[in-house]
Design a protein around this motif. Structure first.
Motif, PDB file in Angstrom:
ATOM      1  N   ALA A  44       0.882  -1.568  -0.297  1.00 10.65           N
ATOM      2  CA  ALA A  44      -0.202   0.213  -0.021  1.00 10.65           C
ATOM      3  C   ALA A  44       0.976   1.069  -0.093  1.00 10.65           C
ATOM      4  O   ALA A  44       1.666   1.533   1.168  1.00 10.65           O
ATOM      5  N   ALA A  45       0.835   1.866  -0.744  1.00  2.00           N
ATOM      6  CA  ALA A  45       1.513   3.616  -1.069  1.00  2.00           C
ATOM      7  C   ALA A  45       0.048   4.605  -0.796  1.00  2.00           C
ATOM      8  O   ALA A  45       1.318   5.751  -0.664  1.00  2.00           O
ATOM      9  N   ASP A  46      -0.872   4.482  -0.396  1.00  2.00           N
ATOM     10  CA  ASP A  46      -1.803   5.860   0.074  1.00  2.00           C
ATOM     11  C   ASP A  46      -2.858   5.299  -0.281  1.00  2.00           C
ATOM     12  O   ASP A  46      -4.005   4.718  -0.979  1.00  2.00           O
ATOM     13  N   TRP A  47      -3.529   5.948   0.839  1.00  2.00           N
ATOM     14  CA  TRP A  47      -5.393   5.899   1.275  1.00  2.00           C
ATOM     15  C   TRP A  47      -5.457   7.496   1.024  1.00  2.00           C
ATOM     16  O   TRP A  47      -4.897   8.706   1.007  1.00  2.00           O
ATOM     17  N   GLU A  48      -6.642   7.315   0.376  1.00  2.00           N
ATOM     18  CA  GLU A  48      -7.748   8.338  -0.187  1.00  2.00           C
ATOM     19  C   GLU A  48      -9.333   8.069   0.475  1.00  2.00           C
ATOM     20  O   GLU A  48      -9.867   7.497  -0.003  1.00  2.00           O
TER      21      GLU A  48
ATOM     22  N   ALA B 170       0.994  -6.069 -11.562  1.00  2.00           N
ATOM     23  CA  ALA B 170      -0.561  -5.469 -12.067  1.00  2.00           C
ATOM     24  C   ALA B 170      -1.358  -5.920 -11.358  1.00  2.00           C
ATOM     25  O   ALA B 170      -1.665  -7.968 -11.336  1.00  2.00           O
ATOM     26  N   ILE B 171      -2.077  -4.926 -10.133  1.00  2.00           N
ATOM     27  CA  ILE B 171      -3.055  -6.030  -9.099  1.00  2.00           C
ATOM     28  C   ILE B 171      -4.003  -5.186  -9.402  1.00  2.00           C
ATOM     29  O   ILE B 171      -4.332  -3.832  -9.367  1.00  2.00           O
ATOM     30  N   ASN B 172      -4.310  -5.470  -8.641  1.00  2.00           N
ATOM     31  CA  ASN B 172      -5.546  -4.643  -7.503  1.00  2.00           C
ATOM     32  C   ASN B 172      -5.920  -3.826  -6.805  1.00  2.00           C
ATOM     33  O   ASN B 172      -5.240  -4.154  -6.087  1.00  2.00           O
ATOM     34  N   SER B 173      -6.299  -2.214  -6.985  1.00  4.63           N
ATOM     35  CA  SER B 173      -6.290  -1.322  -6.283  1.00  4.63           C
ATOM     36  C   SER B 173      -7.834  -1.277  -5.025  1.00  4.63           C
ATOM     37  O   SER B 173      -8.925  -1.869  -6.329  1.00  4.63           O
ATOM     38  N   SER B 174      -8.239  -1.470  -4.467  1.00  9.24           N
ATOM     39  CA  SER B 174      -9.547  -1.559  -3.763  1.00  9.24           C
ATOM     40  C   SER B 174      -9.966  -0.026  -3.272  1.00  9.24           C
ATOM     41  O   SER B 174      -8.859   0.624  -2.765  1.00  9.24           O
ATOM     42  N   ILE B 175     -11.321   0.051  -3.724  1.00  8.65           N
ATOM     43  CA  ILE B 175     -12.722   1.414  -2.447  1.00  8.65           C
ATOM     44  C   ILE B 175     -13.206   0.784  -1.980  1.00  8.65           C
ATOM     45  O   ILE B 175     -13.906  -0.582  -1.846  1.00  8.65           O
TER      46      ILE B 175
ATOM     47  N   LEU C 263      -8.141  -2.852 -11.138  1.00  8.70           N
ATOM     48  CA  LEU C 263      -7.172  -2.782 -11.809  1.00  8.70           C
ATOM     49  C   LEU C 263      -6.197  -2.369 -12.186  1.00  8.70           C
ATOM     50  O   LEU C 263      -6.141  -1.162 -12.814  1.00  8.70           O
ATOM     51  N   THR C 264      -4.966  -1.970 -11.367  1.00  8.60           N
ATOM     52  CA  THR C 264      -3.976  -0.832 -11.431  1.00  8.60           C
ATOM     53  C   THR C 264      -2.711  -1.871 -11.648  1.00  8.60           C
ATOM     54  O   THR C 264      -2.179  -3.019 -11.512  1.00  8.60           O
ATOM     55  N   TYR C 265      -1.292  -0.336 -12.072  1.00  6.17           N
ATOM     56  CA  TYR C 265       0.034  -0.668 -12.461  1.00  6.17           C
ATOM     57  C   TYR C 265       1.167  -0.855 -11.476  1.00  6.17           C
ATOM     58  O   TYR C 265       1.201   0.988 -11.843  1.00  6.17           O
ATOM     59  N   SER C 266       1.343  -0.974  -9.793  1.00  6.57           N
ATOM     60  CA  SER C 266       2.112   0.110  -9.577  1.00  6.57           C
ATOM     61  C   SER C 266       1.157   0.526  -9.032  1.00  6.57           C
ATOM     62  O   SER C 266       2.289   2.395  -9.280  1.00  6.57           O
ATOM     63  N   ALA C 267       0.189   0.959  -8.801  1.00  2.99           N
ATOM     64  CA  ALA C 267      -0.483   2.301  -7.812  1.00  2.99           C
ATOM     65  C   ALA C 267       0.285   3.271  -6.981  1.00  2.99           C
ATOM     66  O   ALA C 267       0.742   2.319  -6.048  1.00  2.99           O
ATOM     67  N   LEU C 268       0.482   4.547  -7.221  1.00  4.09           N
ATOM     68  CA  LEU C 268       1.424   4.619  -5.942  1.00  4.09           C
ATOM     69  C   LEU C 268       0.249   6.368  -5.288  1.00  4.09           C
ATOM     70  O   LEU C 268       0.060   6.347  -4.611  1.00  4.09           O
ATOM     71  N   ASP C 269      -0.824   6.228  -6.133  1.00 10.10           N
ATOM     72  CA  ASP C 269      -1.420   7.970  -4.891  1.00 10.10           C
ATOM     73  C   ASP C 269      -3.152   7.550  -5.866  1.00 10.10           C
ATOM     74  O   ASP C 269      -3.217   7.077  -7.359  1.00 10.10           O
TER      75      ASP C 269
ATOM     76  N   VAL D  96      -7.358   2.283  -1.725  1.00  9.79           N
ATOM     77  CA  VAL D  96      -6.061   2.187  -1.316  1.00  9.79           C
ATOM     78  C   VAL D  96      -5.217   1.666  -2.623  1.00  9.79           C
ATOM     79  O   VAL D  96      -6.055   1.166  -3.660  1.00  9.79           O
ATOM     80  N   ALA D  97      -3.916   2.644  -2.447  1.00  9.00           N
ATOM     81  CA  ALA D  97      -3.285   2.352  -3.917  1.00  9.00           C
ATOM     82  C   ALA D  97      -2.582   0.963  -3.459  1.00  9.00           C
ATOM     83  O   ALA D  97      -1.428   0.970  -3.136  1.00  9.00           O
ATOM     84  N   ASN D  98      -2.726  -0.079  -4.302  1.00  8.90           N
ATOM     85  CA  ASN D  98      -1.867  -1.598  -4.303  1.00  8.90           C
ATOM     86  C   ASN D  98      -0.393  -1.183  -5.055  1.00  8.90           C
ATOM     87  O   ASN D  98      -0.190  -0.952  -6.538  1.00  8.90           O
ATOM     88  N   SER D  99       0.914  -1.741  -4.550  1.00 10.26           N
ATOM     89  CA  SER D  99       1.604  -0.704  -5.210  1.00 10.26           C
ATOM     90  C   SER D  99       2.323  -2.600  -6.276  1.00 10.26           C
ATOM     91  O   SER D  99       3.247  -1.939  -7.179  1.00 10.26           O
TER      92      SER D  99
END
Length: 645
Positions: free
Chosen positions: A502-506, A536-541, A558-564, A518-521
């Motif tokens: 996890a790299a970020d909460w919004e 290539a993993i899911n980030s979740s709301i 589906l995100t790609y090393s999401a950071l924010d 949450v942004a999963n990296s």
């Protein structure tokens, strides 16, 4: 009694009209009664109208009040209600308010002469021009006061509430004690007696705790509608509404139900307590996104912070990787960001802008040591004389990733995310409290974190929360990130959510719904076989479930090393933009804007080419709405303009 709510306020209102000395006012979109002091007896009624089958006051009960208090002079008391015997000036039961105090009065007849007992709740601040709901629960020697569904104030006194208090030939008086002195000058919306029960669980179920209701007089429930033909309004009412002209004014709870007329767009807007809602203007809709400015930065940018200094202008601070030349602050000038100030930083990760009173601060999270081998993150203070940020306080940190600034109960706090110390990722992150006497931040609490990246503070009703994004524990990124709740002067664990680097909460709101994204990296576990793609993993709301009192998963994307994640709105539409940084093969990855589609959740709407995207910031100027993204892989950030129709 049969344990039904006894609506004291409704008993004063005659059928088809208002009692003499009562007026209906609308403030912040909510209706309440204003009481006149000229004829206090007109605002009374016999207690027998409420206590039909019994002439004794309940031994156990709750009193529920919704009110809006005006400023009360220091030595003045104002009565919310009283119950008085006709032949005596003594108050049998009463509730009165003084500055920062609430007094509950009752008459005990255990002795021959009887005497009055006063139970006082201190530090009850209601004079802030806001609506508040109070629940006073009484049982024997125990008295409990809950304000806006926050943590109750509990008192145990020597004299219990009488088990048998006669109400024969007694009357209730609204906002007075049968005389002009001490009349309540604010607005009353709800006054209910609930026998035999603590009403707090019944009242504290709505999202808007300050206006929670158990029973409200009919005249106050709805805004009067337009009368048919030439009829008059059944209930006359007044409002303190005003219309503001000129540039966009602030929209806070203080301005709720006020109007703003935008002459340039010929639009009329209504403040709902947080944002201006268009009433007479064609709603803007996001059409497409265009590149507006390529912002050359000192080096790769790990984070960006956009902020406005009142009467000075709009700024953007970039957290740049290398020193020299350090990080930079840019000022919005003639529709573009231009260099304004350079600040020495050491692999800066992020900036945080915040204010304490009239003081303006900017804190940087440094990841590496300085030239002397010291590891500090630094708080800078805005100098009005120099019109620059100057060093204010250095704080020892350990590979700091992020700062979060917030206030709780009038006190200022600053939380730092410590990522690692040497090769140890399982270390404490620290929450600092502002000391007004020394003018410095001092350690208040430490919280264990694992390779943490981000803090996110948010409030829901009267409750304050702090979420940490844990990234890596030394062996795996598949670890729990935690949400903490402020209770009893410190943060305590509220909920744990499994995350993947996890790299970020919004946190964001859509209507009355509360979401946390949450942004999963990346997904890595030293004890497990390698996946086909770490990135290539899911980030979740997640959405807050009020009934379950926890966040539950709402949607995976589906995100790609999401950071924010960054939430923003255009017109009536809500959007989320994700910072995709790496797909396992290249840093040139599309970041995506998702549009809120109600039942469908968030749906991809725009694909934006980015390179090593690290951070997004949304901001607005008089010329329009923009997105700014920072690149962690090239010394170039970009401003994108949101084109609307």
């Amino acid at each position: 009694t049969d344990l039904r709510p006894l609506d004291i306020l409704s008993e004063v209102v005659p059928a088809g009209g208002l009692a003499h000395g009562m007026r209906v006012f609308q403030v912040q979109g909510v209706h309440g009664f204003q009481l006149a002091a000229s004829r206090p007896r007109a605002l009374g009624f016999p207690a027998s109208r409420l206590f039909i089958h019994c002439d004794h006051f309940p031994e156990e009960f709750s009193i529920i009040v919704t009110l809006r208090v005006l400023g009360v002079p220091a030595k003045r008391n104002e009565y919310i209600f009283t119950l008085m015997a006709e032949e005596s000036p003594s108050v049998l039961v009463g509730l009165r308010y003084a500055p920062d105090k609430l007094h509950f009065l009752f008459w005990s007849q255990e002795r021959a002469s009887g005497w009055q007992t006063r139970v006082t709740f201190h530090n009850v601040s209601l004079s802030n021009n806001q609506w508040h709901t109070l629940v006073l629960a009484v049982s024997g020697q125990s008295f409990s006061l809950t304000v806006d569904c926050s943590v109750p104030k509990d008192l145990v006194v020597e004299t219990p509430f009488p088990a048998s208090l006669s109400v024969k030939r007694a009357s209730f008086y609204l906002g007075n004690r049968r005389r002009r002195k001490g009349v309540f000058t604010g607005l009353l919306r709800q006054l209910v007696l609930l026998p035999g029960a603590d009403a707090t669980p019944r009242v504290c179920t709505a999202m808007n705790f300050k206006e929670s209701t158990l029973s409200v007089p009919t005249v106050l429930q709805d805004v009067p509608t337009k009368p048919a033909s030439n009829e008059v309004l059944k209930y006359p009412y007044e409002t303190d509404t005003k219309v503001t002209l000129g540039s966009r004014p602030p929209c806070t709870k203080q301005e709720k139900a006020q109007f703003w007329f935008n002459a340039s767009r010929r639009g009329l807007y209504l403040c709902n307590g947080s944002v201006w809602i268009s009433l007479l203007e064609v709603k803007q809709r996001l059409d497409y996104v265009e590149e507006y400015q390529s912002l050359v930065t000192n080096s790769e940018t790990m984070g960006v912070e956009v902020f406005t200094i009142p009467k000075v202008g709009l700024f953007a601070a970039t957290a740049n990787r290398y020193t020299p030349p350090g990080s930079a602050i840019y000022k919005w000038t003639d529709g573009k960001f231009v260099p304004y100030q350079n600040i020495p930083t050491y692999q800066a990760q992020s900036w945080k802008y915040f204010t304490i009173g009239k003081k303006i601060f900017l804190a940087v999270a440094n990841f590496e040591q300085n030239d002397r081998g010291q590891e500090f993150s630094v708080i800078y203070k805005w100098s009005r004389r120099k019109e620059k940020f100057v060093t204010y306080q250095r704080i020892t940190t350990h590979s700091a990733r992020d700062w979060e600034a917030f206030a709780i109960e009038g006190e200022a706090f600053l939380a730092v995310v410590n990522h690692r110390e040497g090769n140890n990722h399982n270390i404490d992150s620290v929450i600092y409290r502002w000391n007004p006497r020394t003018g410095l931040f001092e350690t208040n609490q430490t919280i264990p974190t694992s390779g943490a990246y981000d803090w996110e503070f948010f409030t829901i009703g009267p409750y304050s929360f702090l979420a940490v994004a844990n990234t890596f524990n030394g062996t795996s990124t598949k670890i729990y990130s935690h949400i903490y709740i402020w209770l009893g002067g410190s943060f305590q664990l509220f909920q744990s959510i499994l995350t993947f680097g996890a790299a970020d909460w919004e946190v964001f709101h859509i209507g009355d719904r509360v979401f946390l994204a949450v942004a999963n990296s990346h997904s890595y576990d030293s004890g497990m076989p390698a996946p086909s793609n770490f990135y290539a993993i899911n980030s979740s709301i997640y959405e807050l479930n009020i009934t379950a009192q926890m966040f539950v998963k709402f949607q995976d994307l589906l995100t790609y090393s999401a950071l924010d994640w960054e939430f923003f709105s255009v017109g009536d539409d809500s959007f989320l933009v994700v910072a995709n940084s790496f797909d396992g093969f290249t840093f040139s990855v599309n970041s995506i804007i998702y549009r809120w589609q109600g039942y469908e959740g968030f749906v991809a709407a725009h694909h934006l080419p980015t390179v090593g995207c690290r951070d997004w910031e949304a901001f607005h100027t008089a010329e329009g709405s923009y997105l700014l993204y920072s690149s962690a892989k090239e010394p170039l950030s970009k401003v994108l303009k949101l084109k609307t129709t």
